[in-house]
Scaffold this active site. Structure first.
Site, mmCIF file in Angstrom:
data_model
loop_
_atom_site.group_PDB
_atom_site.id
_atom_site.type_symbol
_atom_site.label_atom_id
_atom_site.label_comp_id
_atom_site.label_asym_id
_atom_site.label_seq_id
_atom_site.Cartn_x
_atom_site.Cartn_y
_atom_site.Cartn_z
ATOM 1 N N ASP A 174 145.522 95.454 -10.741
ATOM 2 C CA ASP A 174 146.391 96.063 -11.746
ATOM 3 C C ASP A 174 147.826 95.616 -11.467
ATOM 4 O OD1 ASP A 174 147.411 97.740 -13.792
ATOM 5 O OD2 ASP A 174 145.831 99.190 -13.449
ATOM 6 N N GLU A 186 152.034 104.282 -15.446
ATOM 7 C CA GLU A 186 152.128 102.827 -15.284
ATOM 8 C C GLU A 186 153.583 102.413 -15.068
ATOM 9 O OE1 GLU A 186 150.619 100.126 -14.926
ATOM 10 O OE2 GLU A 186 148.555 100.262 -15.636
ATOM 11 N N ASN A 231 147.992 91.909 -16.645
ATOM 12 C CA ASN A 231 148.546 92.804 -15.634
ATOM 13 C C ASN A 231 149.272 92.021 -14.535
ATOM 14 O OD1 ASN A 231 148.396 95.702 -15.759
ATOM 15 N ND2 ASN A 231 146.169 95.508 -15.887
ATOM 16 N N ARG A 239 146.727 95.719 -27.685
ATOM 17 C CA ARG A 239 148.043 96.334 -27.535
ATOM 18 C C ARG A 239 148.781 95.620 -26.412
ATOM 19 N NH1 ARG A 239 148.874 99.692 -23.116
ATOM 20 N NH2 ARG A 239 147.076 100.715 -22.150
ATOM 21 N N ASN A 254 150.794 95.222 -22.948
ATOM 22 C CA ASN A 254 150.567 95.889 -21.684
ATOM 23 C C ASN A 254 151.676 95.543 -20.689
ATOM 24 O OD1 ASN A 254 148.751 97.751 -20.409
ATOM 25 N ND2 ASN A 254 148.069 96.107 -19.063
#
Length: 292
Positions: free
Chosen positions: A198, A15, A147, A99, A101
């Protein structure tokens, strides 16, 4: 156009490619492998830092000697020299299934990052701004998976997505205050083949590039939200994009080696690689460093 594997590194969940123009180094992360990486534009001089928990994103600090990392349980400082990791603040101490991101830095040095529900089902996540003075501000909520944060070249528009909304959103962005307003739909995705929005970046012409995970497509959107270009990648589970290289003309693309959730597709042996897409005829915009 040419697609090549820069590093066949088999990241579990690659990522957040981040090109730091000042040091001319590419950073990226393995979210579930709990590692931050760095290399040169051509994949040499690899350096890695082990982290104590899952990582969602990172931003280079102003002095270049460390980073802000968005870990599972909050924003932390990472010292590149010692590897030490120190907590700044946990924005969601009451949400153990969340969590942090994806995140990026605006042009005044603020780190904008959102959280995600680890089961990717509940709308219980938020979007946060960490200022250079280390104060924390909540910008939005009701999100499943945060995202794709990025800004138009003039910083007046902030782009962001909840991956499972089927949309990429645009907000008005106040660069003086770091506040967002007037959320609206920038574009709707064709999700019929199972893809989701994403990571994103914006090029120098103001076009938005989005990695459509589980569908293996890089899509370039014009400033009015219409599709300008589609690139089919060698793997389906691509995760994020960033322009880099000395001339900001290479598009780096991360991918994941694991299925992550059972409903998602398998990939060929290239899964988990770090890709470089060249000869696009487009340049990116330099990313900012975190101002503290």
């Amino acid at each position: 156009m040419k697609i090549e594997i820069l590093l066949d590194i088999k990241n579990r969940l690659g990522e957040g490619p981040l090109w730091d123009a000042e040091s001319e180094r590419l950073y990226w992360i393995d979210s579930l492998g709990c590692v931050a990486y760095r290399c040169t534009h051509d994949g040499r001089e690899i350096r890695a830092w082990d982290l104590p928990d899952a990582i969602g994103s990172m931003a280079i600090r102003k002095d270049g000697n460390g980073a802000v990392v968005a870990l599972r349980r909050g924003f932390h400082f990472l010292d590149f020299r010692t590897g030490d990791v120190d907590l700044i603040v946990d924005p969601e101490p009451d949400k153990p299934n969340n969590r942090l991101n994806d995140g990026k830095v605006d042009r005044r040095g603020r780190f904008i990052a959102g959280s995600m529900d680890t089961s990717e089902e509940g709308k219980n996540s938020g979007l946060y701004r960490l200022d250079p003075d280390l104060t924390l501000h909540k910008l939005d909520d009701g999100i499943i998976v945060s995202n794709g944060p990025c800004w138009s070249p003039d910083s007046k528009t902030f782009y962001f997505t909840d991956s499972w909304s089927g949309e990429i959103w645009a907000y008005d962005y106040d660069l003086e205050t770091g506040n967002v307003s007037n959320r609206r739909t920038f574009t709707r995705l064709d999700t019929s083949t199972g893809g989701a929005a994403d990571g994103s970046t914006v090029d120098a012409e103001g076009f938005v590039w989005n990695a459509q995970v589980y569908d293996g497509k890089l899509i370039r959107y014009a400033p009015d939200g219409t599709v300008d270009r589609v690139i089919n990648m060698p793997v389906k589970k691509i995760t994020s994009v960033m322009f880099g290289g000395p001339n900001l003309d290479v598009l780096y693309v991360t991918s994941m080696a694991i299925r992550h959730l059972p409903r998602f597709p398998h990939d060929p042996v290239e899964r988990g690689a770090l890709f470089a897409v060249r000869d696009l005829g487009v340049r990116g915009v330099p990313e900012s460093r975190f101002g503290a």
